[in-house]
Design a protein around this motif. Structure first.
Motif, PDB file in Angstrom:
ATOM      1  N   ILE A   1       0.824  -1.208   0.000  1.00  0.00           N
ATOM      2  CA  ILE A   1       0.000   0.000   0.000  1.00  0.00           C
ATOM      3  C   ILE A   1       0.859   1.261   0.000  1.00  0.00           C
ATOM      4  O   ILE A   1       0.533   2.252  -0.667  1.00  0.00           O
ATOM      5  N   LYS A   2       1.973   1.236   0.719  1.00  0.00           N
ATOM      6  CA  LYS A   2       2.839   2.421   0.808  1.00  0.00           C
ATOM      7  C   LYS A   2       3.963   2.425  -0.230  1.00  0.00           C
ATOM      8  O   LYS A   2       4.850   3.272  -0.181  1.00  0.00           O
ATOM      9  N   ALA A   3       3.917   1.501  -1.183  1.00  0.00           N
ATOM     10  CA  ALA A   3       5.002   1.388  -2.161  1.00  0.00           C
ATOM     11  C   ALA A   3       5.199   2.665  -2.965  1.00  0.00           C
ATOM     12  O   ALA A   3       6.325   3.037  -3.300  1.00  0.00           O
ATOM     13  N   ASP A   4       4.096   3.357  -3.280  1.00  0.00           N
ATOM     14  CA  ASP A   4       4.188   4.589  -4.059  1.00  0.00           C
ATOM     15  C   ASP A   4       4.220   5.830  -3.177  1.00  0.00           C
ATOM     16  O   ASP A   4       4.073   6.957  -3.651  1.00  0.00           O
ATOM     17  N   GLY A   5       4.388   5.611  -1.858  1.00  0.00           N
ATOM     18  CA  GLY A   5       4.490   6.734  -0.927  1.00  0.00           C
ATOM     19  C   GLY A   5       3.150   7.290  -0.484  1.00  0.00           C
ATOM     20  O   GLY A   5       3.099   8.257   0.286  1.00  0.00           O
ATOM     21  N   LYS A   6       2.041   6.698  -0.963  1.00  0.00           N
ATOM     22  CA  LYS A   6       0.704   7.192  -0.630  1.00  0.00           C
ATOM     23  C   LYS A   6      -0.137   6.054  -0.080  1.00  0.00           C
ATOM     24  O   LYS A   6       0.082   4.891  -0.397  1.00  0.00           O
ATOM     25  N   ILE A   7      -1.113   6.422   0.740  1.00  0.00           N
ATOM     26  CA  ILE A   7      -2.094   5.454   1.228  1.00  0.00           C
ATOM     27  C   ILE A   7      -3.397   5.723   0.484  1.00  0.00           C
ATOM     28  O   ILE A   7      -4.114   6.683   0.796  1.00  0.00           O
ATOM     29  N   MET A   8      -3.692   4.905  -0.518  1.00  0.00           N
ATOM     30  CA  MET A   8      -4.863   5.126  -1.355  1.00  0.00           C
ATOM     31  C   MET A   8      -6.127   4.609  -0.666  1.00  0.00           C
ATOM     32  O   MET A   8      -6.135   3.531  -0.066  1.00  0.00           O
ATOM     33  N   HIS A   9      -7.187   5.399  -0.778  1.00  0.00           N
ATOM     34  CA  HIS A   9      -8.467   5.009  -0.183  1.00  0.00           C
ATOM     35  C   HIS A   9      -8.946   3.677  -0.754  1.00  0.00           C
ATOM     36  O   HIS A   9      -9.455   2.828  -0.007  1.00  0.00           O
ATOM     37  N   SER A  10      -8.787   3.477  -2.057  1.00  0.00           N
ATOM     38  CA  SER A  10      -9.270   2.253  -2.704  1.00  0.00           C
ATOM     39  C   SER A  10      -8.558   1.016  -2.160  1.00  0.00           C
ATOM     40  O   SER A  10      -9.168  -0.046  -1.994  1.00  0.00           O
ATOM     41  N   GLU A  11      -7.256   1.150  -1.865  1.00  0.00           N
ATOM     42  CA  GLU A  11      -6.496   0.013  -1.339  1.00  0.00           C
ATOM     43  C   GLU A  11      -6.916  -0.311   0.090  1.00  0.00           C
ATOM     44  O   GLU A  11      -7.070  -1.482   0.458  1.00  0.00           O
ATOM     45  N   MET A  12      -7.105   0.720   0.900  1.00  0.00           N
ATOM     46  CA  MET A  12      -7.568   0.505   2.263  1.00  0.00           C
ATOM     47  C   MET A  12      -8.984  -0.081   2.249  1.00  0.00           C
ATOM     48  O   MET A  12      -9.314  -0.943   3.076  1.00  0.00           O
ATOM     49  N   GLU A  13      -9.799   0.360   1.316  1.00  0.00           N
ATOM     50  CA  GLU A  13     -11.168  -0.144   1.228  1.00  0.00           C
ATOM     51  C   GLU A  13     -11.187  -1.608   0.832  1.00  0.00           C
ATOM     52  O   GLU A  13     -12.041  -2.368   1.296  1.00  0.00           O
ATOM     53  N   TYR A  14     -10.241  -2.028  -0.011  1.00  0.00           N
ATOM     54  CA  TYR A  14     -10.155  -3.444  -0.369  1.00  0.00           C
ATOM     55  C   TYR A  14      -9.892  -4.282   0.881  1.00  0.00           C
ATOM     56  O   TYR A  14     -10.521  -5.319   1.092  1.00  0.00           O
ATOM     57  N   VAL A  15      -8.959  -3.810   1.721  1.00  0.00           N
ATOM     58  CA  VAL A  15      -8.644  -4.534   2.951  1.00  0.00           C
ATOM     59  C   VAL A  15      -9.853  -4.550   3.875  1.00  0.00           C
ATOM     60  O   VAL A  15     -10.165  -5.569   4.499  1.00  0.00           O
ATOM     61  N   ARG A  16     -10.576  -3.426   3.948  1.00  0.00           N
ATOM     62  CA  ARG A  16     -11.775  -3.372   4.790  1.00  0.00           C
ATOM     63  C   ARG A  16     -12.810  -4.396   4.325  1.00  0.00           C
ATOM     64  O   ARG A  16     -13.422  -5.091   5.148  1.00  0.00           O
ATOM     65  N   ARG A  17     -13.007  -4.481   3.009  1.00  0.00           N
ATOM     66  CA  ARG A  17     -13.974  -5.449   2.472  1.00  0.00           C
ATOM     67  C   ARG A  17     -13.537  -6.875   2.794  1.00  0.00           C
ATOM     68  O   ARG A  17     -14.367  -7.728   3.131  1.00  0.00           O
ATOM     69  N   PHE A  18     -12.240  -7.123   2.684  1.00  0.00           N
ATOM     70  CA  PHE A  18     -11.718  -8.458   3.000  1.00  0.00           C
ATOM     71  C   PHE A  18     -12.014  -8.818   4.445  1.00  0.00           C
ATOM     72  O   PHE A  18     -12.491  -9.916   4.752  1.00  0.00           O
ATOM     73  N   LEU A  19     -11.733  -7.894   5.359  1.00  0.00           N
ATOM     74  CA  LEU A  19     -11.977  -8.143   6.782  1.00  0.00           C
ATOM     75  C   LEU A  19     -13.468  -8.294   7.069  1.00  0.00           C
ATOM     76  O   LEU A  19     -13.887  -9.178   7.820  1.00  0.00           O
ATOM     77  N   ARG A  20     -14.264  -7.448   6.447  1.00  0.00           N
ATOM     78  CA  ARG A  20     -15.716  -7.489   6.668  1.00  0.00           C
ATOM     79  C   ARG A  20     -16.293  -8.822   6.199  1.00  0.00           C
ATOM     80  O   ARG A  20     -17.116  -9.435   6.886  1.00  0.00           O
TER      81      ARG A  20
END
Length: 259
Positions: free
Chosen positions: A71-90
């Motif tokens: 997620i931090k590879a490009d130096g940014k925390i993208m909302h879409s990437e965090m949302e993917y993880v949230r969906r996975f956990l949910r």
């Protein structure tokens, strides 16, 4: 099973080494809260979680650790990437797990920031140490599924930058895997003939027999039964991946008039 339950029940290969060190920081008070909950269980229930879920728990925490790197590879925390993880956990642990899992990731991001203040390569080195620990304790097929989840996180915003591809290859290398696995997984959902060849990890100049052999090799290592021990949700994801591989094979077979 709630996320707090598997946090409290984490045992096995990630109890020590780089993963264990990161767990101690990233889980923090979540472990204490989970352990208080676990103390309400009977001894038999606690043993059940240790025996049945130890490897799965370690797999899932390993995924979060590696996800923090992607997620931090490009130096940014993208909302879409965090949302993917949230969906996975949910999907896998329920709504209550989302905030806890997100906090784990935020703690990992903060730990990376602290580690890199004095040494820019410190967290990268830790990721390699974690990868070696994962490689020792998960079979190749399970590591493939972990890499597949990480690839999907990188793709969740609709594009994968060079920095993310490099990070995915680093993670693959750290987990003692062939870097070609990354290219194969990145093209799973492509719809062109060129994408299909990349999925099967072969060149368009391959012979028909080489195509068949490549498919048989991928079918073996990506078969859903190989990751069944990690839980039904992980197996289901593997089934979807397996279908994409079959689609790629059929695309090539059709173009070549093969049966």
């Amino acid at each position: 099973m709630g996320l707090g339950k598997w946090i409290g029940g984490i045992v096995g290969f990630m109890a020590h080494g780089a993963l264990g060190a990161l767990a101690g920081y990233a889980l923090g008070s979540l472990i204490e809260n989970a352990l208080k909950t676990d103390n309400d269980n009977t001894a038999d229930e606690s043993q059940k979680y240790s025996t049945d879920y130890g490897q799965r728990n370690s797999f899932l925490f390993s995924m979060l650790v590696m996800a923090s790197y992607i997620i931090k590879a490009d130096g940014k925390i993208m909302h879409s990437e965090m949302e993917y993880v949230r969906r996975f956990l949910r999907t896998n642990f329920g709504e209550a797990s989302v905030s806890e899992g997100e906090q784990i990731l935020l703690n990992l991001f903060e730990q990376r920031k602290r580690m890199e203040q004095n040494n820019p390569d410190a967290f990268r080195t830790t990721i390699y140490d974690c990868g070696a620990q994962i490689a020792t304790n998960l079979n190749y097929e399970q590591r493939l599924q972990l890499l597949s989840f990480l690839t999907q996180i990188a793709q969740s915003d609709g594009k994968v930058c060079d920095a993310e591809i490099s990070a995915l290859r680093e993670v693959a290398e750290a987990m003692r895997m062939d870097a070609r696995e990354v290219d194969s997984l990145l093209n799973l959902h492509g719809d062109t003939l060129d994408d299909a060849y990349k999925v099967l990890e072969i060149e368009p100049t391959a012979t028909n027999e080489e195509v068949r052999a490549a498919y048989r090799r991928l079918a073996l290592k990506h078969h859903p039964d190989r990751v069944a021990a990690l839980g039904e949700d992980v197996r289901k994801a593997a089934e979807e991946k397996f279908q994409c591989i079959n689609n790629a094979k059929e695309r090539i077979y059709k173009a070549r008039g093969m049966r």
